[in-house]
Write an enzyme that holds these catalytic residues in place. Sequence first.
Site, PDB file in Angstrom:
ATOM      1  N   ASP A  28       0.841  -1.196   0.000  1.00 28.07           N
ATOM      2  CA  ASP A  28       0.000   0.000   0.000  1.00 28.07           C
ATOM      3  C   ASP A  28       0.876   1.246   0.000  1.00 28.07           C
ATOM      4  O   ASP A  28       1.733   1.411   0.864  1.00 28.07           O
ATOM      5  CB  ASP A  28      -0.917  -0.008   1.228  1.00 28.07           C
ATOM      6  CG  ASP A  28      -2.039   1.015   1.088  1.00 28.07           C
ATOM      7  OD1 ASP A  28      -2.372   1.386  -0.061  1.00 28.07           O
ATOM      8  OD2 ASP A  28      -2.572   1.450   2.124  1.00 28.07           O
ATOM      9  N   HIS A  84      -3.249  13.955   1.431  1.00 23.56           N
ATOM     10  CA  HIS A  84      -3.421  13.034   2.568  1.00 23.56           C
ATOM     11  C   HIS A  84      -2.155  12.995   3.426  1.00 23.56           C
ATOM     12  O   HIS A  84      -2.219  13.111   4.656  1.00 23.56           O
ATOM     13  CB  HIS A  84      -3.761  11.629   2.073  1.00 23.56           C
ATOM     14  CG  HIS A  84      -3.787  10.600   3.157  1.00 23.56           C
ATOM     15  ND1 HIS A  84      -4.765  10.546   4.120  1.00 23.56           N
ATOM     16  CD2 HIS A  84      -2.920   9.584   3.451  1.00 23.56           C
ATOM     17  CE1 HIS A  84      -4.514   9.543   4.953  1.00 23.56           C
ATOM     18  NE2 HIS A  84      -3.408   8.945   4.574  1.00 23.56           N
ATOM     19  N   GLU A 135     -10.142   4.078   4.621  1.00 24.61           N
ATOM     20  CA  GLU A 135      -9.255   4.829   3.736  1.00 24.61           C
ATOM     21  C   GLU A 135      -9.742   4.618   2.317  1.00 24.61           C
ATOM     22  O   GLU A 135      -9.792   3.486   1.826  1.00 24.61           O
ATOM     23  CB  GLU A 135      -7.796   4.366   3.877  1.00 24.61           C
ATOM     24  CG  GLU A 135      -7.184   4.753   5.210  1.00 24.61           C
ATOM     25  CD  GLU A 135      -5.659   4.625   5.244  1.00 24.61           C
ATOM     26  OE1 GLU A 135      -5.114   3.801   4.472  1.00 24.61           O
ATOM     27  OE2 GLU A 135      -5.023   5.357   6.033  1.00 24.61           O
ATOM     28  N   GLU A 156      -9.330   4.382  -1.342  1.00 28.96           N
ATOM     29  CA  GLU A 156      -8.176   4.157  -2.215  1.00 28.96           C
ATOM     30  C   GLU A 156      -8.615   3.486  -3.512  1.00 28.96           C
ATOM     31  O   GLU A 156      -9.690   2.877  -3.579  1.00 28.96           O
ATOM     32  CB  GLU A 156      -7.139   3.232  -1.537  1.00 28.96           C
ATOM     33  CG  GLU A 156      -6.713   3.696  -0.155  1.00 28.96           C
ATOM     34  CD  GLU A 156      -5.428   3.034   0.337  1.00 28.96           C
ATOM     35  OE1 GLU A 156      -4.691   2.463  -0.492  1.00 28.96           O
ATOM     36  OE2 GLU A 156      -5.182   3.113   1.558  1.00 28.96           O
ATOM     37  N   ASP A 160      -8.788   0.527   2.838  1.00 32.27           N
ATOM     38  CA  ASP A 160      -7.715   0.050   3.711  1.00 32.27           C
ATOM     39  C   ASP A 160      -8.106   0.385   5.151  1.00 32.27           C
ATOM     40  O   ASP A 160      -7.676   1.379   5.718  1.00 32.27           O
ATOM     41  CB  ASP A 160      -6.403   0.743   3.317  1.00 32.27           C
ATOM     42  CG  ASP A 160      -5.222   0.289   4.148  1.00 32.27           C
ATOM     43  OD1 ASP A 160      -5.261  -0.841   4.669  1.00 32.27           O
ATOM     44  OD2 ASP A 160      -4.259   1.071   4.286  1.00 32.27           O
ATOM     45  N   ARG A 191      -6.661   3.769  13.997  1.00 33.31           N
ATOM     46  CA  ARG A 191      -5.694   4.872  14.181  1.00 33.31           C
ATOM     47  C   ARG A 191      -5.005   4.831  15.533  1.00 33.31           C
ATOM     48  O   ARG A 191      -3.840   5.223  15.648  1.00 33.31           O
ATOM     49  CB  ARG A 191      -6.412   6.219  14.036  1.00 33.31           C
ATOM     50  CG  ARG A 191      -7.094   6.440  12.708  1.00 33.31           C
ATOM     51  CD  ARG A 191      -6.113   6.345  11.566  1.00 33.31           C
ATOM     52  NE  ARG A 191      -6.791   6.529  10.279  1.00 33.31           N
ATOM     53  CZ  ARG A 191      -6.198   6.323   9.109  1.00 33.31           C
ATOM     54  NH1 ARG A 191      -4.943   5.909   9.066  1.00 33.31           N
ATOM     55  NH2 ARG A 191      -6.856   6.515   7.995  1.00 33.31           N
ATOM     56  N   GLN A 237      -2.436   2.044  15.451  1.00 30.02           N
ATOM     57  CA  GLN A 237      -1.372   2.489  14.544  1.00 30.02           C
ATOM     58  C   GLN A 237      -0.429   3.485  15.239  1.00 30.02           C
ATOM     59  O   GLN A 237       0.786   3.403  15.117  1.00 30.02           O
ATOM     60  CB  GLN A 237      -2.033   3.141  13.327  1.00 30.02           C
ATOM     61  CG  GLN A 237      -1.092   3.467  12.187  1.00 30.02           C
ATOM     62  CD  GLN A 237      -1.831   4.148  11.028  1.00 30.02           C
ATOM     63  OE1 GLN A 237      -3.058   4.226  10.998  1.00 30.02           O
ATOM     64  NE2 GLN A 237      -1.074   4.664  10.064  1.00 30.02           N
ATOM     65  N   LYS A 278      -3.467  -2.048  10.686  1.00 26.24           N
ATOM     66  CA  LYS A 278      -3.871  -2.115   9.283  1.00 26.24           C
ATOM     67  C   LYS A 278      -4.297  -3.515   8.849  1.00 26.24           C
ATOM     68  O   LYS A 278      -5.128  -3.651   7.948  1.00 26.24           O
ATOM     69  CB  LYS A 278      -2.691  -1.699   8.391  1.00 26.24           C
ATOM     70  CG  LYS A 278      -2.274  -0.252   8.537  1.00 26.24           C
ATOM     71  CD  LYS A 278      -3.232   0.640   7.775  1.00 26.24           C
ATOM     72  CE  LYS A 278      -2.700   2.060   7.702  1.00 26.24           C
ATOM     73  NZ  LYS A 278      -3.588   2.902   6.887  1.00 26.24           N
ATOM     74  N   THR A 335      -8.632  -5.385   4.796  1.00 25.39           N
ATOM     75  CA  THR A 335      -8.553  -4.482   3.649  1.00 25.39           C
ATOM     76  C   THR A 335      -9.568  -5.031   2.654  1.00 25.39           C
ATOM     77  O   THR A 335      -9.523  -6.222   2.332  1.00 25.39           O
ATOM     78  CB  THR A 335      -7.143  -4.507   3.009  1.00 25.39           C
ATOM     79  OG1 THR A 335      -6.187  -4.147   4.006  1.00 25.39           O
ATOM     80  CG2 THR A 335      -7.035  -3.552   1.832  1.00 25.39           C
ATOM     81  N   GLU A 385      -8.923  12.537   8.752  1.00 26.06           N
ATOM     82  CA  GLU A 385      -8.833  13.893   8.213  1.00 26.06           C
ATOM     83  C   GLU A 385     -10.172  14.636   8.332  1.00 26.06           C
ATOM     84  O   GLU A 385     -10.217  15.803   8.696  1.00 26.06           O
ATOM     85  CB  GLU A 385      -8.424  13.837   6.735  1.00 26.06           C
ATOM     86  CG  GLU A 385      -7.030  13.292   6.504  1.00 26.06           C
ATOM     87  CD  GLU A 385      -6.823  12.837   5.069  1.00 26.06           C
ATOM     88  OE1 GLU A 385      -7.136  11.654   4.777  1.00 26.06           O
ATOM     89  OE2 GLU A 385      -6.383  13.659   4.250  1.00 26.06           O
TER      90      GLU A 385
HETATM   91 MN    MN Z   1      -3.787   2.879   3.105  1.00 23.43          MN
END
Ligand code: MN
Length: 432
Positions: free
Chosen positions: A135, A142, A208, A210, A242, A246, A249, A262, A266, A372
């Site tokens: 990834d 971002h 996420e 993507e 994904d 947080r 992480q 993560k 996914t 975000e």
């Molecule tokens: Mn990602």
Amino acid sequence: MPYHTNDPVRTSWISYSKSTHFPIQNIPFGVFLTRENMITIGTRIGDYAIDLGALQELGYFNQVPLTDDMFMQDTLNDFISDGKKTWRLVRNRIADIFDSDNAELRDHDAHRERVIFHINEVEMQLPVLIGDYTDFYSSKEHATNVGRMFRGEDNALTPNWLHMPIAYHGRSSSIIPSGKSINRPMGQFPNADEELPSFRPSEKVDFELETAFITTDANKLGEPVSIEEAEDHIFGMVLMNDWSARDIQKWEYMPLGPFLGKNFATSISPWIVTLDALEPFRCSGPEPEQKPLPYLQQKGDKNFNINLEVEIIPESGSPTVVSKSNSKYLYWSMAQQLAHHTVNGCRINSGDLLGSGTISGATKESYGSLLELSSNGKEPIKLNDGSTRNFVEDNDTIRMTGYAYNQGVTIGFGELTNTLIPVVSKSSKRGK
Ligand code: MN
């Protein structure tokens, strides 16, 4: 090898609405379970899934050089390994079979009955056996937004970012198809007042937004793929979520990067849309702010204009669009990602999955993650049902869609939909 599947005036004898993501110009590839519970490789036109294994068995691909069981398999890896020439021959042939003027299958009731299923009758599977998953982190907006939150305004972008597409190696074992539910992950978290970290469910589960691409065998170990030939090794694209925790992480990422925050899930959309189908939607990308090293210098239009959208659907059922973004915002293109990935000789195989990284635009409406959108939980966003969200709550469904449009033709990916459900409970046998 010419391909004529993109002709915008071509029509099919399968009828579909003008707004479908799957007109005859798309011809994506996927794998599904039929109503007889047989697994097969297929394509889709409008609301119909087409069994390519059955078509091959009935002789419709006799003029295309293919191994006998090419489409009677449960993954697309062998077909993808055959390379671009085969992909184009097959898409050309499918476009011919379903062209309005072609009576071969159109007027053959028994064959049609065997080959065509309504999309609601089939169950989509993962389209490829994914060997390796990487990834990237290729949206400058971002990377800047996240960097600002964790390192402050002055160090938002790390010093390497403008010189190379940054990535981490993910885990293919937890890649799941659209429709599968995801359990909220458990993890450990630092505890300011206590000696030991605490262990509890993540409180910051995020999506996420993507895109990702699926490769064919690109090189031998030790041989880089040049930027000029990189796209020849890209079969097609999917939407990707994904899923990220947080808070897990943040505690674990030093010094080796993402891990358990993560790899709990996914998800990818079921239909692989080929690069050939997306060719009419090619566009320029952001101007480079640093001249990249020669192996990353790409000529021509390097991006694709694909509209992306995320909705949160709470258990009550009323959806709210929370993000509208576009893959054209990506600073580093797919070709640049693949050239960088292999510049040290790393081997890329058929069925590898390479994600773009969260795709955010310049304005808040286009941010591709809740991290975000809610400023890491400081500014909750409002949903249509009056509730608010900092992060994903139990029983929320995240729905992503993506499509490109011009000359009256829409080429889309359909939907990527997954629901977050509570932590697996060992003391209770309930759960969904
Ligand atoms: Mn990602």
